[in-house]
Motif scaffolding. Structure first.
Motif, PDB file in Angstrom:
ATOM      1  N   ILE A 138       0.852  -1.197   0.000  1.00  0.00           N
ATOM      2  CA  ILE A 138       0.000   0.000   0.000  1.00  0.00           C
ATOM      3  C   ILE A 138       0.884   1.243   0.000  1.00  0.00           C
ATOM      4  N   THR A 139       0.663   2.110  -1.006  1.00  0.00           N
ATOM      5  CA  THR A 139       1.512   3.309  -1.126  1.00  0.00           C
ATOM      6  C   THR A 139       1.132   4.380  -0.107  1.00  0.00           C
ATOM      7  N   HIS A 140      -0.140   4.459   0.239  1.00  0.00           N
ATOM      8  CA  HIS A 140      -0.627   5.349   1.300  1.00  0.00           C
ATOM      9  C   HIS A 140      -2.101   5.031   1.489  1.00  0.00           C
ATOM     10  N   SER A 141      -2.630   5.426   2.648  1.00  0.00           N
ATOM     11  CA  SER A 141      -3.943   4.897   3.011  1.00  0.00           C
ATOM     12  C   SER A 141      -5.103   5.820   2.633  1.00  0.00           C
ATOM     13  N   HIS A 142      -4.939   6.661   1.597  1.00  0.00           N
ATOM     14  CA  HIS A 142      -6.104   7.417   1.108  1.00  0.00           C
ATOM     15  C   HIS A 142      -7.094   6.443   0.455  1.00  0.00           C
ATOM     16  N   HIS A 143      -8.394   6.768   0.615  1.00  0.00           N
ATOM     17  CA  HIS A 143      -9.420   5.763   0.338  1.00  0.00           C
ATOM     18  C   HIS A 143      -9.391   5.246  -1.090  1.00  0.00           C
ATOM     19  N   ASP A 144      -9.075   6.127  -2.066  1.00  0.00           N
ATOM     20  CA  ASP A 144      -9.113   5.675  -3.460  1.00  0.00           C
ATOM     21  C   ASP A 144      -8.075   4.574  -3.731  1.00  0.00           C
ATOM     22  N   GLY A 194       4.446  13.496   2.665  1.00  0.00           N
ATOM     23  CA  GLY A 194       4.168  14.871   2.227  1.00  0.00           C
ATOM     24  C   GLY A 194       2.719  14.945   1.799  1.00  0.00           C
ATOM     25  N   HIS A 195       2.412  14.311   0.674  1.00  0.00           N
ATOM     26  CA  HIS A 195       1.005  14.179   0.265  1.00  0.00           C
ATOM     27  C   HIS A 195       0.236  13.398   1.334  1.00  0.00           C
ATOM     28  N   ALA A 196       0.830  12.314   1.808  1.00  0.00           N
ATOM     29  CA  ALA A 196       0.235  11.516   2.886  1.00  0.00           C
ATOM     30  C   ALA A 196       1.317  11.231   3.912  1.00  0.00           C
ATOM     31  N   ALA A 220       2.955  10.533  -4.526  1.00  0.00           N
ATOM     32  CA  ALA A 220       4.101  11.414  -4.250  1.00  0.00           C
ATOM     33  C   ALA A 220       4.343  12.325  -5.444  1.00  0.00           C
ATOM     34  N   ILE A 221       4.406  11.728  -6.636  1.00  0.00           N
ATOM     35  CA  ILE A 221       4.696  12.511  -7.851  1.00  0.00           C
ATOM     36  C   ILE A 221       3.829  12.003  -8.987  1.00  0.00           C
ATOM     37  N   PHE A 222       3.379  12.919  -9.832  1.00  0.00           N
ATOM     38  CA  PHE A 222       2.654  12.594 -11.065  1.00  0.00           C
ATOM     39  C   PHE A 222       3.492  13.078 -12.245  1.00  0.00           C
ATOM     40  N   ALA A 223       3.181  12.622 -13.426  1.00  0.00           N
ATOM     41  CA  ALA A 223       3.805  13.201 -14.625  1.00  0.00           C
ATOM     42  C   ALA A 223       3.479  14.691 -14.638  1.00  0.00           C
ATOM     43  N   GLY A 228      -1.065  16.717  -3.988  1.00  0.00           N
ATOM     44  CA  GLY A 228      -1.309  17.883  -3.137  1.00  0.00           C
ATOM     45  C   GLY A 228      -0.714  17.666  -1.750  1.00  0.00           C
ATOM     46  N   ALA A 229       0.056  18.641  -1.267  1.00  0.00           N
ATOM     47  CA  ALA A 229       0.716  18.465   0.025  1.00  0.00           C
ATOM     48  C   ALA A 229       0.593  19.698   0.913  1.00  0.00           C
ATOM     49  N   ARG A 230      -0.138  20.713   0.416  1.00  0.00           N
ATOM     50  CA  ARG A 230      -0.347  21.924   1.224  1.00  0.00           C
ATOM     51  C   ARG A 230       0.951  22.393   1.883  1.00  0.00           C
ATOM     52  N   GLU A 231       0.900  22.539   3.235  1.00  0.00           N
ATOM     53  CA  GLU A 231       2.078  23.123   3.907  1.00  0.00           C
ATOM     54  C   GLU A 231       3.252  22.146   3.990  1.00  0.00           C
ATOM     55  N   LEU A 232       3.035  20.891   3.560  1.00  0.00           N
ATOM     56  CA  LEU A 232       4.122  19.910   3.587  1.00  0.00           C
ATOM     57  C   LEU A 232       4.800  19.759   2.221  1.00  0.00           C
TER      58      LEU A 232
END
Ligand SMILES: [Zn+2]
Length: 274
Positions: A138-144, A194-196, A220-223, A228-232
């Motif tokens: 799992i790359t990060h636990s955002h629901h999608d 950062g993003h998560a 983390a990165i897209f093409a 989105g990471a706001r203040e991070l």
């Protein structure tokens, strides 16, 4: 092929991270507030913005930003070169997400990277290719990215989970320097928060046929953008430089949204890196 983020999305992410008002950004771009707002919403402007001035204010690379605005795309990549890698794109309410699957061509041992919104295409591929799923990273636990976790675990109760979430049981939590074998391939993890908070990149080495290694980066990165990471955002960019851009230039980047890309494409064209 379309990018996950048009140039207005890139500008909006950078502007919110920098805490810059629409008025100040419009001034730097030499646009009216309305023209600037249009640019952020649609990625298009009725007159040429001052990308250099805007980039200076928002810590974006002005020339790369202008290239994204003018339709830059990464070179198309023929994923069939990686014979035992698949990108699985599923749709939610109004957007799509990518999961990935990798297997050993001989033993059929298989690793999943995220689940996406739906398990059905994963189950179909497993049946078609006679695969034996043993690991789910799992790359990060955002629901999608984990929406289909339940059905996958019910179908494959033995599957071993890997994540960097603090909430994960200790036997599922990624360790520094850990290497997981998937048949003849190996999977290591690199922290890309950062993003998560639990954002992690998985590096897959040892594909047959000498094709480049693969980095499954989550959001983390897209093409041409970053998640989105706001203040991070500074933390996110530091982690990308340290743990993704340090990989060999030909490394395939497999993001959670949008098209696949490479380390060399992103170091040359991603406007978040000046
Ligand atoms: Zn995410």
């Amino acid at each position: 092929m379309t990018l996950e983020d048009h140039c207005g999305d890139v500008i909006g992410k950078a502007r919110r991270s920098a805490g810059v008002s629409i008025e100040s950004a419009a001034r730097a771009a030499n646009l009216s507030v309305r023209e600037f707002d249009d640019l952020e919403q649609t990625g298009r402007a009725s007159k040429q913005p001052d990308f250099k001035g805007l980039g200076n204010l928002l810590q974006l690379h002005g020339v790369k930003l202008q290239q994204v605005a003018e339709g830059w795309l990464p070179q198309p990549i023929d994923l069939s070169r990686w014979q035992s890698l698949r990108q699985i794109t599923t749709s939610g309410s109004n957007f799509t997400v990518n999961a990935y699957m990798v297997w050993d061509a001989v033993t059929r041992e298989t690793a999943l990277f995220d689940t996406g919104f739906s398990a059905e295409p994963i189950f179909s591929l497993i049946e078609e290719e006679h695969l034996q799923p043993s690991h789910l990273f799992i790359t990060h636990s955002h629901h999608d990215h984990i929406e289909a976790l339940g059905p996958i675990r019910r179908r494959f109760p033995e599957i071993r989970l890997h994540s960097s979430s603090n909430g994960a049981p200790s036997d599922q939590r990624n360790q520094t320097g850990q290497i997981i074998r998937v048949g003849g391939m190996s999977v290591s993890n690199r922290p890309t928060p950062g993003h998560a908070e639990d954002g992690v990149t998985y590096l897959i080495n040892g594909f047959p046929g000498g094709v480049p290694s693969v980095a499954v980066v989550g959001d983390a990165i897209f093409a041409g953008s970053i998640g989105g990471a706001r203040e991070l955002a500074d933390l996110a960019k530091r982690a990308i430089r340290e743990h993704i851009f340090s990989l060999p230039a030909e490394t395939l980047i497999c993001p959670g949204h949008g098209p696949v890309t490479t380390v060399s494409e992103e170091t040359a064209h991603n406007p978040f890196f000046v």
